[in-house]
Design a protein around this motif. Structure first.
Motif, PDB file in Angstrom:
ATOM      1  N   ALA A  90      35.310  15.395  31.155  1.00  4.98           N
ATOM      2  CA  ALA A  90      34.491  15.979  30.090  1.00  4.98           C
ATOM      3  C   ALA A  90      33.049  16.160  30.545  1.00  4.98           C
ATOM      4  N   VAL A 115      32.461  21.896  23.277  1.00  2.00           N
ATOM      5  CA  VAL A 115      33.456  21.090  22.558  1.00  2.00           C
ATOM      6  C   VAL A 115      34.780  21.840  22.477  1.00  2.00           C
ATOM      7  N   LEU A 138      36.536  21.712  25.825  1.00  2.00           N
ATOM      8  CA  LEU A 138      37.101  20.386  26.094  1.00  2.00           C
ATOM      9  C   LEU A 138      38.360  20.148  25.256  1.00  2.00           C
ATOM     10  N   ARG A 139      38.341  20.587  24.016  1.00  5.35           N
ATOM     11  CA  ARG A 139      39.542  20.444  23.163  1.00  5.35           C
ATOM     12  C   ARG A 139      40.696  21.271  23.712  1.00  5.35           C
ATOM     13  N   ILE A 192      35.133  13.283  24.417  1.00  2.60           N
ATOM     14  CA  ILE A 192      34.346  14.443  23.995  1.00  2.60           C
ATOM     15  C   ILE A 192      33.105  13.975  23.240  1.00  2.60           C
TER      16      ILE A 192
END
Length: 142
Positions: A75, A93, A96-97, A106
């Motif tokens: 991350a 974000v 990363l998801r 995260i």
């Protein structure tokens, strides 16, 4: 034999048992040689290759124990790269998801991001896009 199980693709290696831990760990190493993975994405890839849930989880845990899989490190790397590219917090974000990075990792990484200049970053990205010909006008969207 079909390569589809429950609507998802499955790359089954010939002769590999779903509970073969050694083969699952070898598959992890092979996958990780291509690119860093989150623990969850690595587990999903093992499942698609035909390994059962318990074997997949154990192999990923072993990779984590050896330091080959670390969601926080992944991350941080992705967030730093995306920030250099001009992405703001929300886009980082989302990225990363999409990579199935653990939510705690995260949150930890995003909390440390310098987002004071997000409006300036957005303006810079828009300027670069316009100069490169990716301007959002009707003619270019067609």
């Amino acid at each position: 034999m079909s390569n589809f199980v429950s609507g998802s693709r499955r790359k089954e290696a010939p002769g590999v048992r779903p509970d073969d831990g050694g083969a699952a760990e070898a598959a992890c190493i092979n996958i990780l040689n291509g690119a860093a993975q989150s623990a969850r994405s690595l587990e999903m890839r093992l499942r698609r290759r035909g390994f059962d849930e318990e074997t997949s989880q154990h192999a990923v845990a072993e990779m984590s124990r050896m330091g080959f899989v670390d969601d926080t490190r992944l991350a941080q790397s992705v967030a730093n790269r995306r920030q250099r590219e001009g992405y703001g917090k929300a886009r980082i974000v989302a990225d990363l998801r999409r990579r199935s990075v653990d939510g705690e990792a995260i949150n930890e990484v995003v909390a440390g991001l310098d987002t004071d200049d997000d409006p300036q970053r957005a303006l810079d990205v828009a300027r670069r896009a316009y100069r490169s010909g990716v301007a959002p006008d009707k003619e270019r969207r067609r």
